[in-house]
Design an enzyme around this catalytic site. Structure first.
Site, PDB file in Angstrom:
ATOM      1  CD  GLU B  59      -1.987  -2.321   1.245  1.00 20.64           C
ATOM      2  OE1 GLU B  59      -0.883  -2.708   1.667  1.00 20.64           O
ATOM      3  OE2 GLU B  59      -2.934  -3.109   1.021  1.00 20.64           O
ATOM      4  CG  HIS B 128     -11.291  -6.803   6.154  1.00 22.50           C
ATOM      5  ND1 HIS B 128     -10.446  -7.347   7.081  1.00 22.50           N
ATOM      6  CD2 HIS B 128     -10.688  -6.989   4.950  1.00 22.50           C
ATOM      7  CE1 HIS B 128      -9.385  -7.861   6.473  1.00 22.50           C
ATOM      8  NE2 HIS B 128      -9.505  -7.653   5.185  1.00 22.50           N
TER       9      HIS B 128
END
Lengths: 332, 324
Positions: B59, B128
């Site tokens: 990321e 999540h």
């Protein structure tokens, strides 16, 4: 002198006297500038953390003098040498460090955030390793444009222990973009020696698992840095993917001006003084017939004169307008 | 009208942007395969893998490479698959993207879009399911967009891509497959920093973001049956925030409820409440009431997650409190 950059690329064989002279000029400009910074910082004329590269000038000179304005350099927190070698005006650089309106970033950046887009100097970062992926992205852009202009990113050996190093080298290898990672391994990560941070001896050892070609050179020998980077530059320009060049060097000063320095071993500093890149090039220049001692002294004197002119320019520059921060937070 | 979904509209809008401007490129994990929510479906087939580029699970490097590419003249649209993973990219986003224009004295520009998605309700567990937009709203130099529907994606994503500053677009996984009809002629781009009044009313103003816009509209429908006329405003972009539209409404209604799915504590609702009380103190007839999640991580167990999630019922309670 900046205008000569990029024209100083040279193939193999012995070094041209003009190139050698330009390397000495570049190193003396960096040395004289940074030696003058120390009192300016101690008198609070220069602001912010000020990281000096005294002793490491051969890397900046050997690399940046071979790059044109369209070849981007990303630098790190120890950026003055890279900036000067890449062509950033010394007066505007000093004005930036002094937080003045005529600074290359209008006084908003400072020592750790020097940028001069016109000279392809896309800047320094204050976060160790933070600049590595920018260079990969810029090289992605140059490949997509089709010109494959090489992008160079400087980093220290301390950055190699940050996760972003592995991510960036992996991505560069996967994408096969024209980026050159130039490591200045100065033996220290902030205040502690490399051996306290990692058991990997050479930063170049970290490149092989990613299938990135790497080499380690004597970073205090500007002739060697120039030769090695010239080869790497030619290969990267030819689209042969990313490269890593590790330059072993030595930081003669502290991590920043005012750092207590208790971690340094006096004998190390003594032995490195003989390896000083400027002294070595002066001696080599006399042997090779590139320039005599008088010419070398004249180069030093001219560099010190340029620094005094930069001090006068920067000192005369006003502080920026108070509305500037709000005007430049977003692009318009 | 054309029947579509939020996710399909993301893909269609990206395709239109790539067709219109060759500088637009897409990076991210599995983007060339369409991604887990199909938001980049068909892009690699249409534009090739030189412009629609899969990345490793890196990321920070994805975000950093986008910054470098943007500084070199491209207009990257990168995807961080879940906003929960944005912590890995935050140094790049906060110290790199957000400050480059400023620190360079205006020389560098970072015209990148970082797309990501958040929200709970799908039994994703605590890593999540988060709504982390308030982290981003706190950073000068970033713009933050939260489209609440396919229509808003079509209106705002092109403006985000055209913007010369870095823009984070926080989509909603809960809304991705909601069906929606868009006009045949398409939706024209609309400027960032403009709120949208979705329902006019005179008794109370409800400002809601992302999924909570739909909960607010449902609450307003139920309130209308009780004779209470609620105005519903979607700010659409959190930075810049269209305070003028919100304040004009509060001046008329005298009451404000701010609703988001993120935890209340330190959330965007607090900023909106503070700005409104400063602008409309003497027009307020009651304290501003905030709706948001409790100050705990998102639980997995269905009973617990359903209880955790703010929705229509919580907005109705908040309106009652504001009217009390």
């Amino acid at each position: 002198m900046a205008g000569e950059n990029g024209a100083l690329r040279q193939g193999g064989g012995t070094l041209d006297a003009n190139v050698a002279r330009h390397l000495l000029v570049t190193m003396w400009r960096i040395r004289a500038f940074e030696e003058r910074l120390e009192p300016l910082k101690r008198s609070s004329t220069v602001h912010g953390l000020t990281h000096l590269s005294i002793g490491q000038e051969a890397v900046a000179a050997g690399v940046c003098t071979q790059l044109g304005n369209d070849e981007i350099v990303y630098s790190n927190h120890r950026a003055h040498g890279h900036a000067l070698a890449k062509g950033v005006d010394m007066g505007r650089l000093l004005a930036e460090l002094m937080g003045r309106a005529d600074g290359c970033c209008r006084g908003l950046g400072g020592s750790m955030h020097v940028v001069d887009v016109a000279h392809g100097f896309f800047g320094a970062t204050g976060v160790v390793g933070g600049n590595l992926p920018f260079a990969v992205g810029a090289a992605f852009a140059s490949r997509l444009r089709g010109d494959s202009a090489v992008v160079v990113v400087f980093f220290g050996d301390g950055a190699a222990q940050a996760g972003i190093f592995a991510e960036s080298v992996n991505l560069a290898s996967l994408w096969q973009v024209p980026v050159v990672f130039v490591c200045e391994n100065n033996g220290f990560a902030e205040f502690t020696p490399r051996s306290a941070h990692t058991r990997v001896e050479r930063v170049s050892d970290l490149a092989a698992p990613f299938h990135v070609t790497a080499a380690t050179v004597d970073g205090n020998d500007v002739v060697e840095v120039h030769r090695a980077f010239g080869e790497v530059l030619a290969s990267a320009s030819a689209g042969k993917g990313p490269f890593l060049l590790e330059c072993l060097t030595h930081r003669r000063s502290g991590h920043y001006v005012g750092d207590p320095g208790g971690y340094r071993v006096a004998s190390d500093d003594e032995s490195w003084r003989d390896k000083d890149p400027i002294g070595r090039l002066v001696r080599r220049g006399a042997t090779e017939g590139w320039f005599g001692e008088d010419a070398a002294r004249a180069i030093e004197a001219a560099a010190r004169d340029e620094v005094e002119a930069a001090v006068a320019f920067a000192s005369a520059s006003p502080f920026p307008d108070l509305t500037l921060p709000a005007d430049l937070t977003y692009a318009r | 009208m054309v029947r579509t979904t939020y996710a399909a509209t993301v893909a269609a809008t990206l395709a239109a942007a790539m067709r219109a401007d060759e500088r637009v490129v897409v990076f991210g994990e599995d983007v060339a395969l369409g991604g887990p929510y199909l938001t980049t479906k068909g892009l690699a087939e249409a534009f090739g893998t030189a412009r629609v580029v899969n990345t490793p699970i890196s990321e920070a490097a994805i975000c950093g490479a986008a910054i470098g590419a943007a500084q070199s003249g491209l207009r990257p649209v990168v995807e961080i698959m879940f906003v929960d993973f944005i912590g890995l990219a935050l140094d790049q986003l906060v110290n790199g993207a957000a400050k480059a224009h400023f620190m360079s004295g205006g020389q560098l520009r970072v015209p990148m879009v970082l797309r990501t998605q958040g929200g709970a309700g799908q039994r994703g567990g605590a890593q999540h399911s988060q709504s982390l937009e308030s982290w981003l709203v706190h950073v000068p130099g970033l713009k933050v967009v939260m489209p609440s529907s396919a229509r808003e994606v079509a209106a705002l994503l092109p403006s985000a891509i055209a913007d010369d500053s870095p823009v984070v677009v926080v989509e909603s996984k809960t809304l991705y497959f909601r069906h929606e009809d868009l006009p045949d002629e398409g939706v024209a781009p609309e400027p960032l920093g403009t709120a949208r009044v979705l329902r006019q009313g005179r008794d109370v103003t409800i400002v809601a973001t992302s999924r909570m816009v739909h909960e607010a509209l449902e609450a307003a429908r139920q309130l209308a049956m009780r004779g209470i006329d609620a105005e519903v405003i979607d700010p659409r972009t959190l930075v810049p925030l269209d305070l003028a539209t919100i304040a004009a409404s509060v001046v008329r209604t005298g009451r404000l409820v701010v609703a988001h799915e993120a935890v209340c504590h330190g959330g965007v609702g607090a900023e909106i409440a503070a700005q409104v009380q400063a602008a409309c103190f003497y027009d307020l007839d009651a304290p501003v009431v905030r709706v948001g999640a409790p100050f705990t991580p998102v639980p997995l167990s269905p009973m617990l997650e359903d209880a955790y999630l703010p929705g229509t019922a919580e907005i109705l309670d908040a309106v009652d409190a504001a009217l009390d």
